[in-house]
Design a protein around this motif. Structure first.
Motif, PDB file in Angstrom:
ATOM      1  N   ARG A   1      11.990   4.306  79.572  1.00  0.00           N
ATOM      2  CA  ARG A   1      11.135   4.174  80.750  1.00  0.00           C
ATOM      3  C   ARG A   1       9.674   4.101  80.307  1.00  0.00           C
ATOM      4  O   ARG A   1       9.388   4.223  79.118  1.00  0.00           O
ATOM      5  N   GLN A   2       8.790   3.906  81.232  1.00  0.00           N
ATOM      6  CA  GLN A   2       7.396   3.645  80.900  1.00  0.00           C
ATOM      7  C   GLN A   2       6.766   4.756  80.065  1.00  0.00           C
ATOM      8  O   GLN A   2       6.000   4.497  79.131  1.00  0.00           O
ATOM      9  N   HIS A   3       7.102   6.014  80.367  1.00  0.00           N
ATOM     10  CA  HIS A   3       6.438   7.122  79.686  1.00  0.00           C
ATOM     11  C   HIS A   3       7.393   8.090  78.995  1.00  0.00           C
ATOM     12  O   HIS A   3       6.958   9.142  78.527  1.00  0.00           O
ATOM     13  N   GLU A   4       8.691   7.745  78.936  1.00  0.00           N
ATOM     14  CA  GLU A   4       9.648   8.624  78.278  1.00  0.00           C
ATOM     15  C   GLU A   4      10.886   7.844  77.861  1.00  0.00           C
ATOM     16  O   GLU A   4      11.096   6.696  78.282  1.00  0.00           O
ATOM     17  N   VAL A   5      11.686   8.501  77.014  1.00  0.00           N
ATOM     18  CA  VAL A   5      12.913   7.900  76.501  1.00  0.00           C
ATOM     19  C   VAL A   5      14.030   8.934  76.558  1.00  0.00           C
ATOM     20  O   VAL A   5      13.811  10.108  76.247  1.00  0.00           O
ATOM     21  N   ASP A   6      15.224   8.474  76.947  1.00  0.00           N
ATOM     22  CA  ASP A   6      16.415   9.320  76.905  1.00  0.00           C
ATOM     23  C   ASP A   6      17.176   9.028  75.619  1.00  0.00           C
ATOM     24  O   ASP A   6      17.429   7.858  75.290  1.00  0.00           O
ATOM     25  N   ILE A   7      17.558  10.089  74.915  1.00  0.00           N
ATOM     26  CA  ILE A   7      18.302   9.962  73.668  1.00  0.00           C
ATOM     27  C   ILE A   7      19.648  10.644  73.835  1.00  0.00           C
ATOM     28  O   ILE A   7      19.716  11.807  74.236  1.00  0.00           O
ATOM     29  N   LYS A   8      20.709   9.909  73.532  1.00  0.00           N
ATOM     30  CA  LYS A   8      22.050  10.472  73.583  1.00  0.00           C
ATOM     31  C   LYS A   8      22.359  11.112  72.238  1.00  0.00           C
ATOM     32  O   LYS A   8      22.526  10.443  71.226  1.00  0.00           O
ATOM     33  N   THR A   9      22.437  12.444  72.216  1.00  0.00           N
ATOM     34  CA  THR A   9      22.692  13.194  70.990  1.00  0.00           C
ATOM     35  C   THR A   9      24.063  13.864  71.082  1.00  0.00           C
ATOM     36  O   THR A   9      24.664  13.919  72.164  1.00  0.00           O
ATOM     37  N   PRO A  10      24.568  14.425  69.979  1.00  0.00           N
ATOM     38  CA  PRO A  10      25.843  15.149  70.040  1.00  0.00           C
ATOM     39  C   PRO A  10      25.803  16.341  70.989  1.00  0.00           C
ATOM     40  O   PRO A  10      26.842  16.781  71.487  1.00  0.00           O
ATOM     41  N   GLU A  11      24.601  16.859  71.264  1.00  0.00           N
ATOM     42  CA  GLU A  11      24.460  18.000  72.171  1.00  0.00           C
ATOM     43  C   GLU A  11      24.186  17.574  73.610  1.00  0.00           C
ATOM     44  O   GLU A  11      24.044  18.424  74.496  1.00  0.00           O
ATOM     45  N   GLY A  12      24.086  16.272  73.844  1.00  0.00           N
ATOM     46  CA  GLY A  12      23.816  15.778  75.184  1.00  0.00           C
ATOM     47  C   GLY A  12      22.544  14.951  75.238  1.00  0.00           C
ATOM     48  O   GLY A  12      21.936  14.643  74.204  1.00  0.00           O
ATOM     49  N   ILE A  13      22.116  14.592  76.436  1.00  0.00           N
ATOM     50  CA  ILE A  13      20.919  13.764  76.619  1.00  0.00           C
ATOM     51  C   ILE A  13      19.656  14.600  76.405  1.00  0.00           C
ATOM     52  O   ILE A  13      19.512  15.690  76.956  1.00  0.00           O
ATOM     53  N   VAL A  14      18.758  14.057  75.589  1.00  0.00           N
ATOM     54  CA  VAL A  14      17.453  14.670  75.359  1.00  0.00           C
ATOM     55  C   VAL A  14      16.394  13.669  75.817  1.00  0.00           C
ATOM     56  O   VAL A  14      16.444  12.490  75.452  1.00  0.00           O
ATOM     57  N   THR A  15      15.455  14.128  76.627  1.00  0.00           N
ATOM     58  CA  THR A  15      14.369  13.269  77.114  1.00  0.00           C
ATOM     59  C   THR A  15      13.069  13.689  76.451  1.00  0.00           C
ATOM     60  O   THR A  15      12.716  14.878  76.443  1.00  0.00           O
ATOM     61  N   ILE A  16      12.356  12.717  75.871  1.00  0.00           N
ATOM     62  CA  ILE A  16      11.087  13.018  75.206  1.00  0.00           C
ATOM     63  C   ILE A  16       9.995  12.088  75.729  1.00  0.00           C
ATOM     64  O   ILE A  16      10.275  10.975  76.178  1.00  0.00           O
TER      65      ILE A  16
END
Length: 322
Positions: free
Chosen positions: A224-239
Protein backbone atom coordinates in the motif's frame (compact mmCIF):
# COMPACT_ATOMS: atom_id res chain seq x y z
CA UNK A 1 21.41 -1.31 -48.05
CA UNK A 2 18.70 -3.27 -46.21
CA UNK A 3 19.87 -6.73 -47.34
CA UNK A 4 22.42 -8.53 -45.19
CA UNK A 5 24.15 -11.86 -44.78
CA UNK A 6 23.27 -11.78 -41.09
CA UNK A 7 21.24 -9.63 -38.74
CA UNK A 8 22.11 -9.82 -35.06
CA UNK A 9 19.32 -9.07 -32.59
CA UNK A 10 20.75 -7.67 -29.37
CA UNK A 11 23.69 -5.31 -28.76
CA UNK A 12 24.88 -6.77 -25.48
CA UNK A 13 28.45 -8.05 -25.10
CA UNK A 14 27.67 -11.29 -26.98
CA UNK A 15 25.77 -9.48 -29.74
CA UNK A 16 28.76 -7.17 -30.14
CA UNK A 17 31.09 -10.19 -30.20
CA UNK A 18 28.97 -11.64 -33.02
CA UNK A 19 29.24 -8.36 -34.92
CA UNK A 20 33.02 -8.36 -34.53
CA UNK A 21 33.27 -11.93 -35.82
CA UNK A 22 30.95 -11.15 -38.76
CA UNK A 23 33.06 -8.12 -39.60
CA UNK A 24 36.25 -10.21 -39.41
CA UNK A 25 34.71 -12.91 -41.63
CA UNK A 26 33.73 -10.38 -44.32
CA UNK A 27 29.99 -10.94 -43.88
CA UNK A 28 27.54 -8.08 -44.36
CA UNK A 29 25.79 -7.60 -41.01
CA UNK A 30 23.67 -5.31 -38.87
CA UNK A 31 23.11 -5.31 -35.10
CA UNK A 32 19.63 -4.29 -33.94
CA UNK A 33 19.02 -3.23 -30.34
CA UNK A 34 15.73 -2.09 -28.80
CA UNK A 35 17.49 -0.09 -26.07
CA UNK A 36 20.85 1.56 -25.60
CA UNK A 37 24.22 -0.01 -26.25
CA UNK A 38 24.74 -3.01 -23.91
CA UNK A 39 21.30 -2.25 -22.52
CA UNK A 40 21.31 -5.03 -19.92
CA UNK A 41 24.59 -3.78 -18.39
CA UNK A 42 23.21 -0.26 -18.38
CA UNK A 43 20.32 -1.49 -16.22
CA UNK A 44 22.65 -3.04 -13.65
CA UNK A 45 23.02 -1.18 -10.33
CA UNK A 46 25.26 1.86 -10.76
CA UNK A 47 27.88 0.63 -8.28
CA UNK A 48 27.87 -3.01 -9.37
CA UNK A 49 31.13 -4.97 -9.46
CA UNK A 50 31.49 -8.04 -11.70
CA UNK A 51 32.39 -11.50 -10.48
CA UNK A 52 34.74 -11.94 -13.42
CA UNK A 53 38.12 -10.37 -14.02
CA UNK A 54 38.35 -7.94 -16.93
CA UNK A 55 40.17 -10.28 -19.32
CA UNK A 56 37.28 -12.76 -19.12
CA UNK A 57 34.90 -10.05 -20.34
CA UNK A 58 36.96 -9.13 -23.40
CA UNK A 59 35.56 -9.51 -26.91
CA UNK A 60 37.22 -9.35 -30.32
CA UNK A 61 40.74 -9.58 -28.84
CA UNK A 62 40.40 -5.99 -27.59
CA UNK A 63 42.11 -5.63 -24.16
CA UNK A 64 39.89 -4.62 -21.24
CA UNK A 65 42.04 -2.69 -18.75
CA UNK A 66 40.46 -2.15 -15.34
CA UNK A 67 41.65 -0.16 -12.34
CA UNK A 68 40.32 -2.89 -10.06
CA UNK A 69 40.75 -6.62 -9.58
CA UNK A 70 37.09 -6.96 -10.57
CA UNK A 71 35.78 -4.41 -13.11
CA UNK A 72 32.83 -2.18 -12.35
CA UNK A 73 29.68 -1.54 -14.35
CA UNK A 74 30.99 1.90 -15.36
CA UNK A 75 34.23 0.39 -16.66
CA UNK A 76 32.34 -2.28 -18.62
CA UNK A 77 30.02 0.28 -20.21
CA UNK A 78 33.02 2.34 -21.31
CA UNK A 79 34.90 -0.73 -22.58
CA UNK A 80 32.06 -2.02 -24.77
CA UNK A 81 31.34 1.49 -26.05
CA UNK A 82 34.97 1.94 -27.06
CA UNK A 83 34.99 -1.44 -28.79
CA UNK A 84 31.84 -0.59 -30.76
CA UNK A 85 33.14 2.83 -31.78
CA UNK A 86 36.73 1.81 -32.50
CA UNK A 87 35.69 -1.17 -34.63
CA UNK A 88 32.94 0.90 -36.29
CA UNK A 89 30.33 -1.76 -35.68
CA UNK A 90 27.09 -1.40 -37.67
CA UNK A 91 24.52 -0.93 -34.91
CA UNK A 92 21.01 0.53 -34.87
CA UNK A 93 20.03 1.44 -31.31
CA UNK A 94 16.51 2.01 -29.97
CA UNK A 95 15.05 -0.05 -32.80
CA UNK A 96 12.75 -2.87 -31.71
CA UNK A 97 12.29 -6.03 -33.77
CA UNK A 98 8.53 -6.46 -34.17
CA UNK A 99 8.26 -9.48 -36.45
CA UNK A 100 10.33 -12.04 -38.33
CA UNK A 101 9.01 -13.95 -41.35
CA UNK A 102 10.62 -16.22 -43.91
CA UNK A 103 10.25 -15.93 -47.66
CA UNK A 104 12.05 -18.35 -49.96
CA UNK A 105 15.67 -18.41 -48.72
CA UNK A 106 15.54 -15.07 -46.91
CA UNK A 107 14.21 -13.75 -43.62
CA UNK A 108 12.22 -10.53 -43.49
CA UNK A 109 12.60 -8.46 -40.34
CA UNK A 110 10.22 -5.63 -39.50
CA UNK A 111 11.31 -3.22 -36.77
CA UNK A 112 9.87 -0.11 -35.20
CA UNK A 113 11.77 1.94 -37.81
CA UNK A 114 12.41 -0.09 -40.97
CA UNK A 115 12.32 -3.39 -42.82
CA UNK A 116 15.28 -5.62 -43.61
CA UNK A 117 16.00 -8.89 -45.37
CA UNK A 118 18.80 -11.26 -44.49
CA UNK A 119 20.12 -14.74 -45.15
CA UNK A 120 20.56 -15.53 -41.45
CA UNK A 121 19.68 -14.29 -37.98
CA UNK A 122 21.53 -14.39 -34.66
CA UNK A 123 19.43 -13.90 -31.53
CA UNK A 124 21.51 -12.60 -28.60
CA UNK A 125 18.80 -10.98 -26.51
CA UNK A 126 19.92 -11.99 -23.01
CA UNK A 127 17.44 -12.20 -20.15
CA UNK A 128 17.28 -8.85 -18.38
CA UNK A 129 14.17 -7.43 -20.03
CA UNK A 130 11.27 -9.17 -18.26
CA UNK A 131 11.19 -9.12 -14.44
CA UNK A 132 9.49 -11.84 -12.43
CA UNK A 133 6.46 -10.24 -10.83
CA UNK A 134 5.40 -10.87 -7.26
CA UNK A 135 1.77 -10.74 -8.42
CA UNK A 136 0.52 -9.06 -5.26
CA UNK A 137 -1.84 -6.19 -4.63
CA UNK A 138 -0.06 -2.85 -5.04
CA UNK A 139 2.83 -4.08 -7.17
CA UNK A 140 1.86 -1.54 -9.82
CA UNK A 141 2.28 1.43 -7.46
CA UNK A 142 4.91 3.99 -8.57
CA UNK A 143 6.94 3.32 -5.42
CA UNK A 144 7.69 -0.25 -6.57
CA UNK A 145 10.63 -0.92 -8.89
CA UNK A 146 12.19 -4.08 -10.32
CA UNK A 147 15.35 -2.23 -11.37
CA UNK A 148 17.68 -0.76 -8.76
CA UNK A 149 19.99 2.03 -9.88
CA UNK A 150 21.75 3.88 -7.07
CA UNK A 151 21.25 4.39 -3.32
CA UNK A 152 21.11 8.14 -2.61
CA UNK A 153 17.46 8.43 -3.69
CA UNK A 154 16.44 6.15 -0.80
CA UNK A 155 18.27 8.04 1.95
CA UNK A 156 16.17 8.43 5.15
CA UNK A 157 13.34 6.31 3.69
CA UNK A 158 11.72 3.03 4.75
CA UNK A 159 12.89 0.63 2.07
CA UNK A 160 11.81 -2.96 1.50
CA UNK A 161 14.17 -5.10 -0.58
CA UNK A 162 12.71 -8.33 -1.95
CA UNK A 163 15.15 -11.11 -2.82
CA UNK A 164 18.32 -12.76 -1.54
CA UNK A 165 20.77 -12.81 -4.46
CA UNK A 166 23.37 -10.34 -5.70
CA UNK A 167 21.09 -7.52 -6.85
CA UNK A 168 19.03 -7.65 -3.66
CA UNK A 169 22.10 -7.75 -1.43
CA UNK A 170 23.70 -4.83 -3.27
CA UNK A 171 20.50 -2.78 -2.97
CA UNK A 172 20.09 -3.57 0.72
CA UNK A 173 23.68 -2.77 1.69
CA UNK A 174 24.01 0.35 -0.43
CA UNK A 175 20.71 1.93 0.61
CA UNK A 176 21.38 1.10 4.27
CA UNK A 177 24.78 2.80 4.03
CA UNK A 178 23.05 5.90 2.65
CA UNK A 179 20.81 6.09 5.69
CA UNK A 180 17.75 4.11 4.62
CA UNK A 181 15.81 1.98 7.09
CA UNK A 182 16.11 -1.34 5.24
CA UNK A 183 14.03 -4.49 5.57
CA UNK A 184 14.56 -7.62 3.45
CA UNK A 185 11.98 -10.24 2.50
CA UNK A 186 13.46 -13.59 1.48
CA UNK A 187 11.45 -16.60 0.32
CA UNK A 188 14.17 -19.07 1.34
CA UNK A 189 15.78 -19.66 4.71
CA UNK A 190 18.91 -17.62 4.05
CA UNK A 191 20.96 -15.38 1.77
CA UNK A 192 21.63 -16.93 -1.65
CA UNK A 193 24.69 -19.12 -2.12
CA UNK A 194 25.61 -17.33 -5.38
CA UNK A 195 26.06 -13.96 -3.67
CA UNK A 196 29.51 -12.46 -4.25
CA UNK A 197 31.99 -13.74 -1.68
CA UNK A 198 32.82 -10.25 -0.40
CA UNK A 199 29.16 -9.22 -0.02
CA UNK A 200 27.69 -12.35 1.60
CA UNK A 201 29.36 -12.01 5.02
CA UNK A 202 28.66 -8.27 4.95
CA UNK A 203 24.90 -8.66 4.56
CA UNK A 204 24.74 -11.58 6.98
CA UNK A 205 26.56 -9.56 9.64
CA UNK A 206 24.29 -6.55 9.12
CA UNK A 207 21.27 -8.81 9.59
CA UNK A 208 22.78 -10.53 12.63
CA UNK A 209 23.52 -7.24 14.37
CA UNK A 210 20.03 -5.92 13.57
CA UNK A 211 21.11 -3.05 11.33
CA UNK A 212 19.04 -4.59 8.54
CA UNK A 213 15.88 -6.49 9.42
CA UNK A 214 15.23 -9.66 7.45
CA UNK A 215 12.18 -11.92 7.19
CA UNK A 216 13.18 -15.37 5.93
CA UNK A 217 10.81 -18.02 4.59
CA UNK A 218 8.53 -15.08 3.89
CA UNK A 219 6.96 -13.18 0.99
CA UNK A 220 5.22 -9.90 0.29
CA UNK A 221 1.45 -10.22 0.74
CA UNK A 222 0.30 -6.70 -0.18
CA UNK A 223 1.72 -3.25 -0.89
CA UNK A 224 0.00 0.00 0.00
CA UNK A 225 1.04 3.62 -0.26
CA UNK A 226 2.62 3.85 3.19
CA UNK A 227 2.98 0.25 4.38
CA UNK A 228 3.59 -3.34 3.32
CA UNK A 229 2.14 -6.64 4.52
CA UNK A 230 4.62 -9.50 4.83
CA UNK A 231 3.52 -13.12 5.08
CA UNK A 232 5.87 -14.77 7.58
CA UNK A 233 5.83 -18.22 9.25
CA UNK A 234 4.37 -16.48 12.32
CA UNK A 235 1.64 -14.73 10.34
CA UNK A 236 1.13 -11.36 8.62
CA UNK A 237 3.47 -8.57 9.68
CA UNK A 238 2.75 -4.98 8.61
CA UNK A 239 5.60 -2.46 8.46
CA UNK A 240 5.86 1.19 7.39
CA UNK A 241 7.16 1.57 3.84
CA UNK A 242 8.10 4.29 1.37
CA UNK A 243 9.70 2.24 -1.43
CA UNK A 244 9.88 -1.38 -2.56
CA UNK A 245 12.91 -2.62 -4.51
CA UNK A 246 11.81 -5.99 -5.90
CA UNK A 247 14.95 -7.85 -6.95
CA UNK A 248 12.99 -10.95 -7.88
CA UNK A 249 15.00 -11.85 -10.96
CA UNK A 250 14.46 -11.65 -14.70
CA UNK A 251 13.60 -13.97 -17.55
CA UNK A 252 14.42 -14.20 -21.26
CA UNK A 253 11.83 -13.34 -23.89
CA UNK A 254 11.12 -16.93 -24.90
CA UNK A 255 7.78 -15.89 -26.39
CA UNK A 256 9.72 -14.11 -29.13
CA UNK A 257 11.52 -17.36 -29.96
CA UNK A 258 8.28 -19.34 -30.00
CA UNK A 259 6.61 -16.86 -32.36
CA UNK A 260 9.50 -17.34 -34.76
CA UNK A 261 9.03 -21.11 -34.62
CA UNK A 262 12.07 -22.04 -32.53
CA UNK A 263 11.45 -25.23 -30.56
CA UNK A 264 11.74 -25.16 -26.76
CA UNK A 265 11.92 -28.02 -24.28
CA UNK A 266 8.61 -28.83 -22.61
CA UNK A 267 9.97 -28.82 -19.04
CA UNK A 268 10.23 -25.84 -16.70
CA UNK A 269 13.62 -24.82 -18.15
CA UNK A 270 12.13 -24.29 -21.65
CA UNK A 271 15.60 -24.57 -23.16
CA UNK A 272 15.65 -23.69 -26.87
CA UNK A 273 16.75 -26.35 -29.33
CA UNK A 274 20.11 -25.63 -30.99
CA UNK A 275 23.16 -27.48 -32.22
CA UNK A 276 25.97 -27.26 -29.66
CA UNK A 277 28.63 -27.04 -32.37
CA UNK A 278 27.08 -24.39 -34.61
CA UNK A 279 24.46 -22.71 -32.33
CA UNK A 280 21.88 -23.23 -35.11
CA UNK A 281 18.25 -23.76 -34.07
CA UNK A 282 15.65 -25.95 -35.75
CA UNK A 283 15.08 -23.03 -38.14
CA UNK A 284 17.68 -23.00 -40.94
CA UNK A 285 20.24 -20.20 -40.57
CA UNK A 286 18.74 -18.95 -37.30
CA UNK A 287 21.24 -19.06 -34.44
CA UNK A 288 21.27 -18.39 -30.70
CA UNK A 289 24.13 -16.78 -28.77
CA UNK A 290 24.68 -16.00 -25.12
CA UNK A 291 22.41 -16.40 -22.11
CA UNK A 292 19.28 -16.96 -24.23
CA UNK A 293 20.64 -20.45 -25.00
CA UNK A 294 19.94 -21.58 -21.44
CA UNK A 295 16.22 -20.83 -21.48
CA UNK A 296 14.96 -20.21 -17.95
CA UNK A 297 18.27 -21.44 -16.54
CA UNK A 298 19.79 -17.97 -16.72
CA UNK A 299 22.72 -18.78 -14.42
CA UNK A 300 24.36 -21.36 -16.68
CA UNK A 301 25.83 -18.96 -19.26
CA UNK A 302 27.79 -15.76 -18.80
CA UNK A 303 29.85 -13.42 -20.97
CA UNK A 304 33.03 -15.40 -20.37
CA UNK A 305 31.68 -18.82 -21.31
CA UNK A 306 29.48 -17.76 -24.23
CA UNK A 307 31.85 -15.48 -26.16
CA UNK A 308 32.81 -18.56 -28.17
CA UNK A 309 29.26 -18.72 -29.59
CA UNK A 310 30.14 -15.82 -31.88
CA UNK A 311 33.06 -17.73 -33.39
CA UNK A 312 31.02 -20.90 -33.89
CA UNK A 313 28.23 -19.02 -35.65
CA UNK A 314 30.33 -16.88 -37.96
CA UNK A 315 32.62 -19.77 -38.93
CA UNK A 316 29.48 -21.64 -39.99
CA UNK A 317 28.07 -18.70 -41.95
CA UNK A 318 31.39 -17.97 -43.62
CA UNK A 319 31.42 -21.52 -45.05
CA UNK A 320 27.84 -21.16 -46.29
CA UNK A 321 27.83 -17.68 -47.74
CA UNK A 322 31.40 -16.85 -48.80
Amino acid sequence: MNNYDVIIIGAGPIGLACGLEAQEAGLSYLILEKGCLVNSLYNYPANMTFFSTSERLEIGDVPFVSNNAKPTRAEALEYYRRVAVHRKLAIHLFETVESVTSQENLYQITTSKAQYSCKSIVIATGFYDIPYLMEVEGEDLPKVTHYYEEPHFYSMQNVLVVGANNSAVDAALETWRKGANVTMVVRSEGIGERVKYWAKPDIENRIKEGSIQAFFNSEVAAIRQHEVDIKTPEGIVTIPNDYVIAMTGYQPNLTFLEKMGIELSQDEIRKPFYDDKTQETNLPNVFLAGVICGGMNTHSLFIENSRVHATHIMDTLKKRFL
